[in-house]
Design an enzyme around this catalytic site. Sequence first.
Site, PDB file in Angstrom:
ATOM      1  CG  HIS A  69      -1.865   0.815   1.429  1.00 40.14           C
ATOM      2  ND1 HIS A  69      -1.829   2.204   1.791  1.00 40.14           N
ATOM      3  CD2 HIS A  69      -3.218   1.009   1.246  1.00 40.14           C
ATOM      4  CE1 HIS A  69      -2.998   2.754   1.796  1.00 40.14           C
ATOM      5  NE2 HIS A  69      -3.854   2.097   1.619  1.00 40.14           N
ATOM      6  CG  ASP A 118       0.543  -2.572   6.371  1.00 40.32           C
ATOM      7  OD1 ASP A 118      -0.374  -2.517   6.951  1.00 40.32           O
ATOM      8  OD2 ASP A 118       0.676  -1.782   5.182  1.00 40.32           O
ATOM      9  CD  GLN A 174      -6.869  -4.559   4.259  1.00 40.20           C
ATOM     10  OE1 GLN A 174      -7.925  -5.172   4.467  1.00 40.20           O
ATOM     11  NE2 GLN A 174      -7.040  -3.107   3.784  1.00 40.20           N
ATOM     12  CE  LYS A 228      -7.363  -0.099   6.270  1.00 45.81           C
ATOM     13  NZ  LYS A 228      -8.043   0.338   5.180  1.00 45.81           N
ATOM     14  CB  CYS A 262      -3.803   3.135  -1.574  1.00 46.33           C
ATOM     15  SG  CYS A 262      -4.854   4.669  -1.382  1.00 46.33           S
TER      16      CYS A 262
HETATM   17  N1  PLP Z   1      -1.666  -0.723   4.444  1.00 46.90           N
HETATM   18  C1  PLP Z   1      -2.704  -1.430   4.025  1.00 46.90           C
HETATM   19  C2  PLP Z   1      -2.190  -2.924   3.687  1.00 46.90           C
HETATM   20  C3  PLP Z   1      -3.877  -0.847   3.887  1.00 46.90           C
HETATM   21  O1  PLP Z   1      -4.914  -1.721   3.350  1.00 46.90           O
HETATM   22  C4  PLP Z   1      -4.166   0.354   4.260  1.00 46.90           C
HETATM   23  C5  PLP Z   1      -5.613   0.918   4.120  1.00 46.90           C
HETATM   24  O2  PLP Z   1      -6.439   0.628   3.235  1.00 46.90           O
HETATM   25  C6  PLP Z   1      -3.532   1.114   4.816  1.00 46.90           C
HETATM   26  C7  PLP Z   1      -2.165   0.461   5.253  1.00 46.90           C
HETATM   27  C8  PLP Z   1      -3.406   2.412   5.418  1.00 46.90           C
HETATM   28  O3  PLP Z   1      -4.317   2.261   6.555  1.00 46.90           O
HETATM   29  P1  PLP Z   1      -5.058   3.658   7.237  1.00 46.90           P
HETATM   30  O4  PLP Z   1      -5.454   4.652   6.022  1.00 46.90           O
HETATM   31  O5  PLP Z   1      -6.074   3.381   8.044  1.00 46.90           O
HETATM   32  O6  PLP Z   1      -3.883   4.296   7.953  1.00 46.90           O
END
Ligand code: PLP
Length: 414
Positions: free
Chosen positions: A122, A199, A202, A225, A373
């Site tokens: 992401h 990270d 998900q 999430k 993203c």
């Molecule tokens: N990392 C992953 C794999 C994600 O799917 C997301 C959000 O969709 C993020 C990071 C970023 O999360 P946040 O916008 O809640 O900081």
Amino acid sequence: MLNIQRLRKDFPILEREIYGHQLVYFDNAATTQKPRCVIDVMTDEYLNVNANVHRGVHYLSQQATDLMEQARETVRRFINARSTSEVVFTRGTTESINLVASSFGQAFLDDGDEIIVSEMEHHSNIVPWQLLQSRKAIKLRVCPITDDGRLDMEAFVGLFNARTRLVAITAVSNVLGTVNPIEEIIVVAHAHQVPVLIDAAQAAPHQAIDVQALDCDFLAFSGHKVYGPTGIGVLYGKESLLEQMPPYMGGGEMIGKVSFEHTTWNQLPYKFEAGTPDYVATTGLARALDYVTAIGLPAIQAHEHDLTQYALRQLRQIPEMRIFGHPSPEAMGKDTQADGSAVISFLVGHIHHLDLGTLLDRLGIAVRTGHHCAEPLMHRLGIEGTVRTSFAFYNTIDEIDLFIAALQRVIKMF
Ligand code: PLP
């Protein structure tokens, strides 16, 4: 077996109608809906407790502080951290990774050092490292993915050298649903004395996380999430590393003593929590984690697995369907690692993803469209974007049937 119909009653929003159709909410990877208990506990705190934390001698301030620190303990338990000193509240995964990029970068990285990421990251796990590149001449080494959307582990092993300082990698792809072998990744990295940031944005809503068993060095996830409120998230970090890292932001609460000549830092985890935290959201997050724990992550995972496999079977019957990730069982042979998470990205023929998403919405089906993203991953796949469905435990087979029927109707229009 989960009683889904009973659990759905906890989420009033699922009763909504959109354009005269029953809402089918399949955008859970972007954000999950909130159970009433999370909304109630936050409303109650605003109605009956509200006061700024940490700085008050009065009753309400102490009560709010106690709630926030109980929430930290709930998070500690949820990820099995050794101590609450290792649980830093942030605004979400993005802020957690930015914190590590900035503070770990300052403490441990020099010009010429390398960080390994993957092609399926992401933007939140790409751009913070690029921002750091404006301060330090570090290199990003990118682990490729295979054509069926899995991490190329052979290539991963080959990326390490004497300048590798960190692996920053997603546990689960938000586009492909690929579940990365993070246990193996951590073992490989540690064999090179390289720490690992996971990270878990998900992963946290779908699978149990045990940071001690994993032995990861950092782990980030977002409250929204995992059925919690927006604007709150977590950075787990090993105490030994966090201790050596400078603060990320300056302000109230992160200090020990302040003078114009010299300032000292507060102890962990407060050193990384400058300013008034979202102490109501921490309470909401804790309630959400308790709620998920009470349902049981193994049961959630099993139900979502059934939903995903059912949806994949239906989607694969549609002519000109292209599913990204989720290699078919035949293609995978006996490899049980083929099972992905509850995210499916697809395209149908030459129909634009935005057109599909917009028309599905008119039939009450909420899906996400675009690059999610993850533009570098789109480049790798040679596409601009996909339609993405992502499931939560409150979704049902009936909803997938509604979605497939709607999709077939939309496809016929083209
Ligand atoms: N990392 C992953 C794999 C994600 O799917 C997301 C959000 O969709 C993020 C990071 C970023 O999360 P946040 O916008 O809640 O900081």
